[in-house]
Each structure stands twice: as structure tokens, then as C-alpha cells.
Design an enzyme around this catalytic site. Structure first.
Site, short mmCIF file in Angstrom:
data_model
loop_
_atom_site.label_atom_id
_atom_site.label_comp_id
_atom_site.label_asym_id
_atom_site.label_seq_id
_atom_site.Cartn_x
_atom_site.Cartn_y
_atom_site.Cartn_z
N HIS A 159 0.84 -1.20 0.00
CA HIS A 159 0.00 0.00 0.00
C HIS A 159 0.88 1.25 0.00
O HIS A 159 2.11 1.15 0.04
CB HIS A 159 -0.98 0.00 1.18
N HIS A 183 1.44 3.86 2.08
CA HIS A 183 2.07 4.52 3.22
C HIS A 183 3.59 4.49 3.08
O HIS A 183 4.16 3.49 2.65
CB HIS A 183 1.65 3.85 4.53
N HIS A 190 6.54 -6.04 11.62
CA HIS A 190 5.85 -4.74 11.77
C HIS A 190 5.19 -4.63 13.15
O HIS A 190 4.01 -4.34 13.27
CB HIS A 190 4.80 -4.60 10.66
N GLU A 217 1.42 -8.47 9.84
CA GLU A 217 1.79 -7.33 10.69
C GLU A 217 1.29 -7.59 12.11
O GLU A 217 0.37 -8.39 12.33
CB GLU A 217 1.17 -6.04 10.14
#
Length: 597
Positions: free
Chosen positions: A72, A74, A418, A208
Site C-alpha cells: 500500500h 504509506h 511490523h 503485521e
């Protein structure tokens, strides 16, 4: 030649027991794939980039990597992409969804402007680097199977989180890795919940774990708390700053405040950073199919982000007296408009900052959340006297959501990235206890080697299946009516299927398998000693055991099938087919007749 047990190697170059700079290198079937290529917002030196020297000694990466996948837009997932492709050197394919492909270069250029034009950095990627990098990008549609080459394929699934976010399945042969990126298992006001197709069963799930120890409270309660705190602050004459990223929480919280202001007939001005809504509207309109059902319906009649009570930030509005609310970019206070306004407002105890999402360690946002009362920003000390509220509107899966995805996918292995090490440990113990699945949580630079369970296709002629089912029509047989004898050689890491006589002429691509069949025979109560004496003529070495008779070293067995011994099951390997008729006749002569299908 027996097949070698496949191995999957995974090493985080970033986001290993850490949040920020996501970059995971996986090797599956001799193919190397890079998952995400993020920037760490907590550093201003080379530590913000993943450690690319791990790959090929720091030279060009094209010779070592088969493809790059970006989950994505970000920056902690894509911020190092131009540096990796244009400065370190990578000319291969880069895969991302179409919304990510559209939004990613805009955010990268915004970030470049902050670092170079405002902070004066010279050793940074350029606008041309961003453009050249994006030329290598290939867009992916949801659920589309994309063949990277003859052996490697990828597929994207909806991840929620932000517009265009996707989980990616990377498949090589029978084995696959499902990489979640950032995801949310519960829908919000403008996006749906993450979902994978039924039947997706990855060898390894890489998830994550930002909120690995959190089970969120009721979303309604959190929203009420947010509205109450904003209302109380402005009623006392204070200013509220809400640092957000341009796409995601900004839209979520704007929708929330707009409806509350309307309901309460409030007139306090609400501003958002210039360009935030304009850009968001453009992308949400273009990729409306990625939003939730409610937004898709209402967007037809009106512009979702044309607000009555919220307007673009006017020049100098942050210096106006009196209360106001400001949505300012970026989140985490690591630069830009939000940091500029924060420096002006932070010393007034009437004011408030609301942090609506996770802040990476080292950013000003993280230091504010941690309660620091004096913070050095751009070489000057600032007293932090304003109220600080941290409310998780962050669109990450919480512990419950992570467990839900594991339950749905039933992976052979789970890996957490993450997230913070202590939080990962908590969830690791929970997964091991509830699902009995091996869990890995490597640090940056630490390689995990996973031996995958091998999968073999066995070709069985239809007549053999029909015959097996006719002999024993038990419903459990309908799924797989045969039993194979598999032998794993641990020393050589190889798997063999036990051979059966009569299969010597098969080619190397087809391995022999011993098929077991069974038949139920009912009648009067069996006398096991008498039956074993009758069968000695066929196998003088047979063994009479507590639960039945074993012949030909287990290739034929006669077992009690009920407590009264009036029913027996005759089980034989196909290699003893020539003995089957004689043995069955002996049993039926002694106790009765075989059961008819």
C-alpha cells in the site's frame, strides 16, 4: 530420485521486531521476492532505508531479485522504492494495486519536497527518480493471478486499512506465502474489512502485528470519547490539532466531526490542510469500488468529502484567536504543516493534540504520546503544555483480528513483522496455544528457514477408486479411499513413497504408491485362534494379535470391527491382491458372508 523437501527462507531487512521501514525478503523455490520497500520516519540518516547491502553485497539488485511487491501507499511501506530502484539499482517488475500505483508517486513527491526543499537535504532521490521508478510498476487487480514467470505467480486480496491496500499471495508450485502488509479485519466508515478467498491455505502467513496486544474497545465508545474531548476543548476556547495522513483516517474523522457539528449546531471552524480533500476526492471517486457499500451508494448523489462545516485551511488561520479544529498532514508530526502548527500551539495548556494512530519510535508524535514535556524541534526547545490524547483510530488489525485471519487461512507457519518484540511474544504464545502452529518473529537481518510440508499428486485410475468404494462404502472413504505409505528420510531431507511390486517400469516423474483396500465381513462370532490356524497355509509367519491377525508383514490384516466379534474388516495392500480372494473365502467359510455395497 525422491523429491527434496521444499524450503522457504525469509529475512526482514526492515520491520523485524520494529514498526517502520517494512521490507521483507523471501526465497521460495529459488525465487527471490521483496515485499514492501519502506522508509523509517524515526531516522534522518541511512538507517531510514532497509539494509540493501544484505542482497548481493550492496550492488545492483536486478540480478538477485525476481520481483518487488508493494502492499500500500504509506511511506513506511513504499518510501524507499525510488532509492532502491534508481540509486541502488533494480530494473525488474514492481507490483502494486491500481490505487496504490496512482497515489504512491504523489506521496513520494510530497515527501521529497519536505526533505529536499524544506529541510535542504541533497543526498535524496529526485523527482526524475520517482518517475523512472514508477515506469517499472505493473498494476494488479484484486484476485487476478499474475504470472511473474513460468514458476512464480502472485495474487492480491482486499486488505482494508487504506484505499488500495492489499494482501499478496506469492505462489511457487504447491507452496505459497501470504503477506498481509497492513490490514484491518473490521470495516470502518469508508472502507470494508480485509478478506481472502475461501480455500487460501498458505504455507506461511506473514502478518503485521502493530496492535498485537490490543483488543479494541467498542468503536462507538471510542468515537463518542473523541467527539466529547474535541467539544470540551473548543468550548473552553482551545485549539485542537489532529495530525493525519492525506488518505485514510482523515476521511474517517472528517465524516465523524461533520455529522456531530451538524447535530450539535456548532459554529467553531474546522480546517484541513490545503490539497488534502481535493486530492482525496479525486482518488476516492476514481477507485470507488475499493470503498464500502455505504460510500458507493452515497457517492452517486453527492461528493462524499464536500463538507458543510469543514473547509480548506486559510493562510494564517492557525494564528487566529479563538477555538478551532485543524486536520493537518502528515501524521506522526515528522514534518510538514502538522509540525509547523504544533510548534505554535504546543505551549498553551488550553490547546489539545489528538493522535489518532500509531507513531513510529523517534518521531515527534511518538515523543509527545510518551509524555515528554520538553522536545527539541529543528534545533529549538519547545515546552509541551497542551493536552495530549492518543486514540487508536488506526486501521490495523488488533489481536482479535490477527487471530481471526489465522483461523481463516490455517497456515502451516505464522511469522510476525511490523510490531514491537514484546507484543509479538504475547501473540506468539497465544497462537501456539490456540492453534498449535509454529510462530516466528525474526529481527532485522535474521533469516528464518521453513521446511514446508510436501504435497504430492497421485494418479489413481478411476476403476480402482470405484472398486475401493464398492468394497467399503463408508462415507469417510469418499474423500480419499486409499492409504499411501510415505517414508521421510530426515538425514537426506527427502520423501519417498513405499513401492509396490509390479511397478518397476514407471518413469522418473511418477512414483509408485501402495494402495490399501478394505472389506467388511459379518457373520457369527469369530474364533481368532481357529481363523489364524486356517490362514497359516498362506503365511506361516502370520501373527495373532490382541486386535486381530497380521499377515505378510502387515500387508494384509484382519481386524475386529465390533465388540461382539461378529464383524471383521479385511484390509489388504494392492500388491497382495492375488491372495485376497483366497483369504476372504477362508473368512467367509468360517463366519459368514461379506457385506454387500
Amino acid at each position: 530420485m525422491a523429491p527434496k523437501i521444499p524450503e522457504i527462507k525469509i529475512v526482514p531487512l526492515g520491520a523485524g521486531q520494529d514498526v517502520g521501514r517494512s521490507c521483507i525478503l523471501i526465497t521460495i523455490g529459488a525465487k527471490n521476492i521483496m515485499l514492501d520497500c519502506g522508509m523509517h520516519m524515526g531516522y534522518q540518516d541511512d538507517r531510514r532505508f532497509p539494509d540493501f547491502s544484505y542482497i548481493g553485497g550492496g550492488g545492483r539488485l536486478t540480478d538477485y531479485i525476481d520481483c518487488v511487491i508493494i502492499s500500500h501507499f504509506h511511506l513506511d511501506h513504499c518510501g524507499s522504492l525510488p532509492h532502491m530502484s534508481e540509486i541502488v539499482g533494480y530494473d525488474g517488475p514492481i507490483y502494486m494495486t491500481y490505487p496504490t500505483k496512482a497515489i504512491c508517486p504523489v506521496l513520494l513527491e510530497d515527501y521529497r519536497k519536505v526533505q529536499c526543499d524544506i529541510k535542504g537535504e541533497t543526498n535524496f532521490f529526485t523527482s526524475d527518480d520517482i518517475k523512472n521508478c514508477m515506469k517499472k510498476v505493473i498494476g494488479c487487480a484484486l484476485h487476478e493471478i499474475i504470472q511473474v514467470d513460468d514458476e512464480l505467480s502472485i495474487r492480491a486480496f482486499y486488505a482494508g486499512h487504506v484505499l488500495g491496500a492489499a494482501m499478496f499471495e506469492i505462489r511457487h508450485g504447491d507452496h505459497s506465502v501470504l503477506y498481509t502488509g497492513d490490514y484491518n479485519m473490521t470495516p470502518d466508515r469508508h472502507l470494508g474489512a480485509a478478506r481472502v478467498l475461501p480455500g487460501v491455505r498458505p504455507t506461511v502467513l506473514i502478518s503485521e502485528s502493530t496492535y498485537a496486544t490490543t483488543i479494541r474497545d467498542s468503536k462507538r465508545a471510542r468515537e463518542r470519547d473523541f467527539l466529547r474531548k474535541v467539544h470540551e476543548c473548543v468550548m473552553k476556547g482551545g485549539k485542537v490539532i489532529i495530525p493525519v495522513f492525506a488518505l485514510g483516517r482523515a476521511q474517517e474523522l472528517c465524516i465523524l466531526l461533520e455529522s456531530y457539528w451538524e447535530r450539535m449546531a456548532l459554529t467553531v471552524p474546522i480546517y484541513f490542510s490545503q490539497g488534502l480533500a481535493e486530492r482525496a476526492n479525486q482518488y476516492y471517486r476514481l477507485f470507488i469500488s475499493w470503498t464500502n457499500e455505504n460510500i458507493r451508494k452515497t457517492f452517486v448523489d453527492r461528493n462524499m468529502f464536500e463538507f458543510k462545516h469543514i473547509r480548506p485551511m486559510e493562510k494564517g488561520c492557525e494564528d487566529q484567536p479563538g477555538p478551532q479544529v485543524l486536520f493537518s498532514t502528515p501524521g506522526m508530526l515528522h514534518g510538514g504543516q502538522s509540525l509547523k502548527v504544533f510548534k505554535k500551539w504546543c505551549s498553551d495548556p488550553l490547546n489539545m493534540i489528538i493522535m489518532p494512530g500509531y507513531c513510529v519510535a523517534g518521531t515527534v508524535g511518538a515523543r509527545v504520546i510518551n509524555g515528554e514535556k520538553k522536545i527539541e524541534i529543528d534545533g529549538k526547545m519547545h515546552d509541551i503544555r497542551l493536552g495530549v490524547e492518543y486514540m487508536s483510530f488506526s486501521a490495523h488489525a488488533d489481536a482479535k483480528g490477527i487471530m481471526q485471519l489465522i483461523r481463516q487461512c490455517e497456515p502451516q507457519h505464522v511469522m510476525f513483522v511490523h510490531g514491537e518484540a514484546a507484543k509479538m511474544e504475547f501473540l506468539k504464545a497465544k497462537v501456539a496455544k490456540e492453534y498449535n502452529i509454529p510462530v516466528h518473529m525474526p529481527a532485522n537481518g535474521e533469516t528464518v528457514v521453513i521446511s514446508a510440508q510436501p504435497k504430492l499428486d497421485v494418479r489413481v485410475p478411476l476403476e480402482k477408486i470405484d472398486r475401493s468404494l464398492s468394497l467399503d462404502p463408508n462415507p469417510s472413504k469418499s474423500e480419499c479411499p486409499f492409504v499411501g505409505n510415505f517414508i521421510y528420510d530426515q538425514e537426506n531431507e527427502s520423501l519417498q513413497i513405499a513401492g509396490a511390486s509390479g511397478y518397476d517400469n514407471l518413469d522418473d516423474t511418477c512414483l509408485p504408491i501402495a494402495l490399501s483396500m478394505s472389506e467388511i465381513i459379518r457373520g457369527k462370532k469369530v474364533c481368532w485362534k481357529s481363523l489364524s490356524n486356517e490362514l497359516l497355509i498362506y503365511d506361516p509367519q502370520l501373527q495373532l494379535k490382541d486386535d486381530g491377525i497380521e499377515m505378510f508383514s502387515g500387508e494384509v490384516t484382519i481386524l475386529a470391527n465390533n465388540e461382539s466379534d461378529t464383524e471383521v474388516e479385511l484390509v489388504w495392500d494392492e500388491c497382495r491382491q492375488q491372495w485376497f480372494t483366497l483369504i476372504r473365502q477362508t473368512i467367509t467359510d468360517l463366519i459368514g458372508q461379506p457385506v454387500q455395497a
